[in-house]
Each structure stands twice: as C-alpha cells, then as structure tokens.
Design an enzyme around this catalytic site. Structure first.
Site, PDB file in Angstrom:
ATOM      1  N   ARG A 227       0.855  -1.192   0.000  1.00  0.00           N
ATOM      2  CA  ARG A 227       0.000   0.000   0.000  1.00  0.00           C
ATOM      3  C   ARG A 227       0.882   1.230   0.000  1.00  0.00           C
ATOM      4  NH1 ARG A 227      -3.706  -2.339  -1.475  1.00  0.00           N
ATOM      5  NH2 ARG A 227      -5.823  -2.493  -0.660  1.00  0.00           N
TER       6      ARG A 227
ATOM      7  N   GLU B 268      -2.130   7.994  -4.038  1.00  0.00           N
ATOM      8  CA  GLU B 268      -2.421   7.602  -5.422  1.00  0.00           C
ATOM      9  C   GLU B 268      -3.880   7.922  -5.769  1.00  0.00           C
ATOM     10  OE1 GLU B 268      -1.378   3.380  -4.790  1.00  0.00           O
ATOM     11  OE2 GLU B 268      -3.466   2.913  -5.191  1.00  0.00           O
TER      12      GLU B 268
ATOM     13  N   HIS C  95      -0.869   0.401  -9.609  1.00  0.00           N
ATOM     14  CA  HIS C  95      -1.643  -0.452  -8.685  1.00  0.00           C
ATOM     15  C   HIS C  95      -2.363  -1.572  -9.450  1.00  0.00           C
ATOM     16  CE1 HIS C  95      -3.751  -0.447  -4.501  1.00  0.00           C
ATOM     17  NE2 HIS C  95      -3.674  -1.684  -4.991  1.00  0.00           N
TER      18      HIS C  95
HETATM   19  C1  DGY Z   1      -5.927  -5.470  -2.913  1.00  0.00           C
HETATM   20  O1  DGY Z   1      -6.659  -6.434  -3.155  1.00  0.00           O
HETATM   21  O2  DGY Z   1      -5.802  -5.005  -1.785  1.00  0.00           O
HETATM   22  C2  DGY Z   1      -5.193  -4.900  -4.066  1.00  0.00           C
HETATM   23  O3  DGY Z   1      -4.299  -3.920  -3.674  1.00  0.00           O
HETATM   24  C3  DGY Z   1      -6.169  -4.370  -5.091  1.00  0.00           C
HETATM   25  O4  DGY Z   1      -6.770  -3.244  -4.561  1.00  0.00           O
END
Ligand code: DGY
Length: 330
Positions: free
Chosen positions: A240, A269, A287
């Site tokens: 993240r 982001e 992402h």
């Molecule tokens: C998640 O599943 O957490 C991925 O980062 C996609 O958002």
C-alpha cells in the site's frame, strides 16, 4: 417481498451487476464517476449494502449518515479504507477478497522485482528513444536475482507466495520479518528464515514490502530505514502507499543510496510524488498487482457472494469483523 437496495460504487464487470440484480435493486456506477464523499453518502442512503473497491472511506460519520447500511463488501484483500472498529460498533459487517488474488499478486511482486533489478523499463525507454547505437559491456548491468538474498517485510499469504517463488524458482536465500513469526512448517515450505527488521534491512539484496497498511505501518520504510539498506539493494512495494515515505525514497534513489525501486502503490495515489517521476532508477506501475482478467473476476465474484450470502442468508463468506454480527443492523 420487495428487494433490498444496494450500491455498487465503481464500475465493475456487467456480469457482476447482472448477478447482483437478481437479488437486489442495484444502483450502479458503470460510468465510473469518482464521487466525492457527500455524493457517496447521498447515494448510500436507503442502501443495505455497498460494493466498494478499496478507495471508499467507510467510517463512523458515514455509518451514522447511512443507518440502513448493513454490509460493505470490498473487492480487495486490503481494507485500510474501512474503519473496522467503527463498523463493528455500528453493527456493520465488512468483507474483503482474500486468497483469490494471492498467487497473481505474488507473480506481479516477483515480476516487479525482476524488472527493477534488471532495469527493464529504463533500458526499454533508452531503446525507444533511439539511443541504442552500439553494444557495451556494462550497458544496463543490473543486480543479480538468482542466488541473492530476498528480504520480505510482511509474511502473509502474498509474502509467502513471493518467498516460494524466490526460494524454489530462483535459488534465493529468503529472510523475512513479520509481526509474528510463522510456524516451522510454513517457514520450511517457503525456505524462509525469520530475522529482526534491522537484519532484514541490512542483509536483503532485494526487499519486498507486502505488509498491510495501518497507522503502525505508516512510513515503515523512511529515510532511516533506507539508510540501513545496501547501496546495491532494490526495494519493491506491492502493499500500500504510505508504507514507504515516497519523498525520502525519491531522494535515496537520486543519490544512489539504494540502487533501484519498483513501486505499484503510492502515497495519495493516483497522484505520484513528482520526484519519483524524474528519477530513472525506479519502475512505476498503477496499482495493478492483482490485475489479471481471471483474478479480477474472482475478486468481483467473491465480493458479490459476500453481499448475496450475507443479505439473503446472514452468512458472509469472508467476514473481516464477524463480531459485528452480534449487534448487526436489521
Ligand atoms: C488489494 O486487493 O488489496 C489490491 O491492492 C487491489 O486493490
């Protein structure tokens, strides 16, 4: 009996909408407008459930304004957009999509590691720019991956998948740090050795971040941590934004205090820190670690299953806060 109403907050597969529409009155956002918070709250009024994709903040204020809301089903394994304590206190269930994306995301983590260490995008830009006019012995010489030391910070399901790829596929020496140490059988399957965070930073040739975001993991990698890494090391973040201090990373990359980075996630982001856009030794992706068609369908199916199973039978598949069921809204 009239159908319950739900909201699908972002565009999603038409088949998913059709499936949900068999059970619910569905308000869908197939034009994929980015709603501000007031609009989201407005759209949520009178809805028993919401299909979220990770960007929608669900907190006490929103829950108080939407008293009919009973379930928030995230199409993501990460759920840092949920204030889970507030949801539990309000009797609102949260669900996520674990397992279905593990291997796909681990594939991508490893792809980003390889691209970063072997300078894939930097060399492609050079070629496309017409700058390749002769071979040179040291042209885009990068860092070795096979046989090197792979460090993993956050050893959940995805971290373990990356560890297995490194150990079994690339003969890497795998070390990891996690809030709690894995059991011996899991460590053996991943051929991974538990170390403290300082050792991980000091010894990793390639450090991959796969830990969940929380206030405790905010800037887990900042200037102080980057300073402890090898100058030849690469850093990969598929977890993240906010886990890495992006400004500090850009500076470390510019000053070559680490060799390179591969980033799929960013602080704030979809904005990207402008300094990251100007350093050459970073691979940047928007992402997409879980983005294969099959996996995104599986994630959408699971989020829809959670809405359907909970609102029609009271039995969600992958609840995050089952304790909310005790005081669940009706
Ligand atoms: C998640 O599943 O957490 C991925 O980062 C996609 O958002």
């Amino acid at each position: 009996m009239s159908k319950l109403s739900i909201l699908v907050a972002r565009a999603i597969f038409p088949e998913t909408i059709a499936r949900l529409a068999q059970c619910f009155e569905v308000t869908a956002n197939q034009s994929d407008d980015l709603w501000d918070r007031a609009t989201l709250i407005e759209k949520l009024r009178g809805k028993a459930g919401v299909f979220t994709t990770g960007g929608e903040r669900i907190d006490a204020e929103l829950l108080a304004a939407c008293p009919d809301l009973r379930i928030c089903a995230n199409m993501a394994v990460g759920y840092n957009n949920f204030d889970l304590a507030a949801m539990t206190a309000a009797g609102v269930l949260g669900t996520n999509t674990p397992d279905v994306l593990t291997e796909t995301t681990a594939d991508f983590g490893f792809a980003l590691l390889l691209a970063t260490a072997r300078r894939l995008t930097e060399s492609e830009h050079f070629l496309r720019a017409g700058q390749w006019n002769k071979w040179a012995f040291d042209m885009f010489a990068g860092a070795e991956v096979n046989g090197s030391t792979l460090g993993i910070l956050g050893m959940g399901r995805i971290g373990q998948g990356i560890a297995r790829r490194g150990a079994h596929g690339f003969g890497m020496n795998v070390i990891y740090h996690n809030r709690s140490r894995l059991d011996a059988a899991t460590e053996a399957a991943c051929k991974a050795r538990y170390v403290d965070k300082a050792t991980l930073l000091r010894e990793a040739d390639h450090l991959v971040l796969v830990l969940p975001y929380s206030p405790a993991s905010h800037h887990a990698i900042g200037a102080a941590e980057l300073a402890q890494m090898k100058p030849t090391a690469t850093l990969v973040n598929v977890a993240r934004g906010g886990i890495v201090d992006d400004a500090a990373l850009a500076q470390a990359l510019r000053e070559r205090r680490i060799a390179a980075a591969g980033l799929d996630v960013f602080e704030g982001e979809p904005r990207v820190h402008p300094d990251l856009l100007t350093v050459p030794n970073v691979v940047l992706t928007p992402h997409i670690a879980s983005a294969t068609v099959r996996t995104r369908r599986a994630m959408a199916d699971l989020a829809a299953d959670n809405l359907i199973n909970f609102l029609t039978q009271g039995q969600p598949k992958t609840p995050l806060n089952p304790e909310a069921l005790a005081g669940a809204r009706r």
